[in-house]
Scaffold this active site. Sequence first.
Site, PDB file in Angstrom:
ATOM      1  N   GLY A 140       1.177   2.619 -10.109  1.00 25.79           N
ATOM      2  CA  GLY A 140       0.036   2.136  -9.337  1.00 25.79           C
ATOM      3  C   GLY A 140       0.092   0.669  -8.971  1.00 25.79           C
TER       4      GLY A 140
ATOM      5  N   PRO B 283       6.252   3.543 -12.003  1.00 23.13           N
ATOM      6  CA  PRO B 283       5.971   3.004 -10.676  1.00 23.13           C
ATOM      7  C   PRO B 283       6.707   3.766  -9.584  1.00 23.13           C
ATOM      8  CG  PRO B 283       7.620   1.645 -11.763  1.00 23.13           C
ATOM      9  CD  PRO B 283       7.212   2.702 -12.760  1.00 23.13           C
ATOM     10  N   GLY B 284       6.060   3.927  -8.455  1.00 24.26           N
ATOM     11  CA  GLY B 284       6.715   4.527  -7.291  1.00 24.26           C
ATOM     12  C   GLY B 284       6.754   3.508  -6.168  1.00 24.26           C
ATOM     13  N   ARG B 285       5.564   3.254  -5.623  1.00 21.96           N
ATOM     14  CA  ARG B 285       5.459   2.338  -4.486  1.00 21.96           C
ATOM     15  C   ARG B 285       6.107   0.982  -4.746  1.00 21.96           C
ATOM     16  NH1 ARG B 285       1.165   2.811  -0.902  1.00 21.96           N
ATOM     17  NH2 ARG B 285       0.038   3.929  -2.540  1.00 21.96           N
TER      18      ARG B 285
ATOM     19  N   ARG C 261       0.232   7.150   6.976  1.00 21.46           N
ATOM     20  CA  ARG C 261      -0.616   6.223   6.212  1.00 21.46           C
ATOM     21  C   ARG C 261      -1.698   5.553   7.055  1.00 21.46           C
ATOM     22  NH1 ARG C 261       0.770   2.173   3.806  1.00 21.46           N
ATOM     23  NH2 ARG C 261      -0.597   2.482   2.033  1.00 21.46           N
TER      24      ARG C 261
ATOM     25  N   TYR D  16      -5.201   6.532   5.554  1.00 21.20           N
ATOM     26  CA  TYR D  16      -5.853   5.506   4.713  1.00 21.20           C
ATOM     27  C   TYR D  16      -6.247   4.272   5.511  1.00 21.20           C
ATOM     28  CZ  TYR D  16      -2.821   7.878   1.214  1.00 21.20           C
ATOM     29  OH  TYR D  16      -2.137   8.770   0.434  1.00 21.20           O
TER      30      TYR D  16
ATOM     31  N   CYS E 194      -0.803  14.687  19.824  1.00 17.32           N
ATOM     32  CA  CYS E 194      -2.075  14.906  20.510  1.00 17.32           C
ATOM     33  C   CYS E 194      -3.259  14.804  19.560  1.00 17.32           C
ATOM     34  CB  CYS E 194      -2.050  16.261  21.202  1.00 17.32           C
ATOM     35  SG  CYS E 194      -0.717  16.311  22.386  1.00 17.32           S
ATOM     36  N   GLU E 195      -3.505  13.604  19.069  1.00 14.28           N
ATOM     37  CA  GLU E 195      -4.640  13.297  18.196  1.00 14.28           C
ATOM     38  C   GLU E 195      -4.973  11.828  18.433  1.00 14.28           C
ATOM     39  OE1 GLU E 195      -6.097  15.364  15.888  1.00 14.28           O
ATOM     40  OE2 GLU E 195      -4.621  16.967  15.956  1.00 14.28           O
TER      41      GLU E 195
HETATM   42  C1  LIG Z   1       1.831   8.995  -8.142  1.00 13.56           C
HETATM   43  C2  LIG Z   1       1.979   8.686  -9.574  1.00 13.56           C
HETATM   44  C3  LIG Z   1       2.607   7.498  -9.966  1.00 13.56           C
HETATM   45  C4  LIG Z   1       3.128   6.473  -8.998  1.00 13.56           C
HETATM   46  O1  LIG Z   1       2.133   5.753  -8.327  1.00 13.56           O
HETATM   47  P1  LIG Z   1       2.525   4.465  -7.482  1.00 13.56           P
HETATM   48  O2  LIG Z   1       1.236   3.984  -6.946  1.00 13.56           O
HETATM   49  O3  LIG Z   1       3.455   4.917  -6.401  1.00 13.56           O
HETATM   50  O4  LIG Z   1       3.176   3.503  -8.398  1.00 13.56           O
HETATM   51  C5  LIG Z   1       2.763   7.285 -11.319  1.00 13.56           C
HETATM   52  N1  LIG Z   1       2.319   8.170 -12.245  1.00 13.56           N
HETATM   53  C6  LIG Z   1       1.706   9.311 -11.892  1.00 13.56           C
HETATM   54  C7  LIG Z   1       1.255  10.245 -12.944  1.00 13.56           C
HETATM   55  C8  LIG Z   1       1.520   9.612 -10.552  1.00 13.56           C
HETATM   56  O5  LIG Z   1       0.900  10.745 -10.198  1.00 13.56           O
END
Ligand SMILES: *Cc1c(COP(=O)(O)O)cnc(C)c1O
Length: 417
Positions: free
Chosen positions: A238, A273-275, A311, A315, A343-344
């Site tokens: 997150g 972390p992902g993002r 996105r 969002y 077409c939106e």
């Molecule tokens: C989606 C998710 C993440 C990653 O969230 P980011 O905002 O991309 O860092 C981490 N843990 C869990 C359990 C998730 O569902």
Amino acid sequence: MAFAYRGGTLCAEQVALEDLARRFGTPCYVYSRAAIEGAYREFTDELSGRASLVCYSVKANSNLAVLSVLARLGAGFDIVSGGELARVIAAGGDPAKVVFSGVGKAEAEIRAALQAGVLSLNLESEQELERVNAIAAALGKRAPVAFRVNPDVDAKTHPYISTGLKQNKFGVAWPEAERLYRKAAALPNIRITGVGCHIGSLMLDSAPFVAATRRIVSLVERLEQAGIALDHIDLGGGMGIRYHDEASATIAAFVHGALDALGRRKETVLLDPGRAIVGNAGVLLTRVEYLKPGEAKNFLIVDAAMNDLIRPALYDAWHEVRPLREVESGAARGVYDIVGPVCESSDWLARDRLLAPRQGDFLAIMSAGAYAMVMSSNYNSRPRAAEIMVSGARAHLVRRRETPAGLFEGEQVPEWT
Ligand SMILES: *Cc1c(COP(=O)(O)O)cnc(C)c1O
């Protein structure tokens, strides 16, 4: 900086993006291996000296090349489906470093995870605990589990990506957690490994993350008193990134804040972390099809659309837009909305941008490495974009562009009578 102008042209590492746009066509996603590695290492550097594992959240960008770059660095993976497990294994990731999250794991997914030998199944309900125990019994195994606990902490982010409030569907309720751990401890085919939490995405401030960590620590202490020991504490992901001019807390601030809150606890720390790992490691390249001046708005119609990058529509997200060739200082500029062919009216990528575009010019939509290609669709029968990974002076096609005929490959017209 992985994406920067050199001699007036925007580059990914040492490769000119305009060369890639011409060679592979547009729209296409371009990722920088160095940027992915750099962001991952920021986490591992901050955690050094501490038992820890960074489990990259696969859903942010699940291209096999991205997973392979991280697997080679020893990363773990946070997955939310059997499909993501298959990807991690195909990319050379270690199943023993996989954490399986998600509210609705199906039986086949649980079985696949137990057979692959994942590190932990992060459970989100009592029925899921019972299902996992039954499947593990049938396989003659003990399932490694953690509960994802909902700490009821406000991540202060967009409501669609907030997950740690009691009105959200995620995690087991805070007041229920201890009872569920006691129940799990008594089940024969369950082995308790840890605790998990993830309160939301795109947090710009580390305070909610640290507050959630404190809540989790208080639970871990209560469990310890009840004789339930844990191997790991998974604090989720997150961490926000900068899309525009936001003051986003650094990775160091998130990690240090959490480590302070953990104090002298000895459990292994997991972060997912992902993002923060891939968000600023990718761009979406697109070409200007038409300039369409209007009474109320000037539109720049480009060949990428909401099906490629949802996105903004979903969002209201802001993505920086840069021309691939730096604009000369005297060029006439105008204010444009950048929109696609779908077409939106929600098909927009950016609004009110000052640009000096000509038909045929290429643009880069920045910060498009996370929750971008993975959320793409074929709406309007648009083939999905190609993906390219740059490493130094080399560019690799890591997913070929879909073809129109490929889109209906699985469809059949019945034999009408
Ligand atoms: C989606 C998710 C993440 C990653 O969230 P980011 O905002 O991309 O860092 C981490 N843990 C869990 C359990 C998730 O569902």
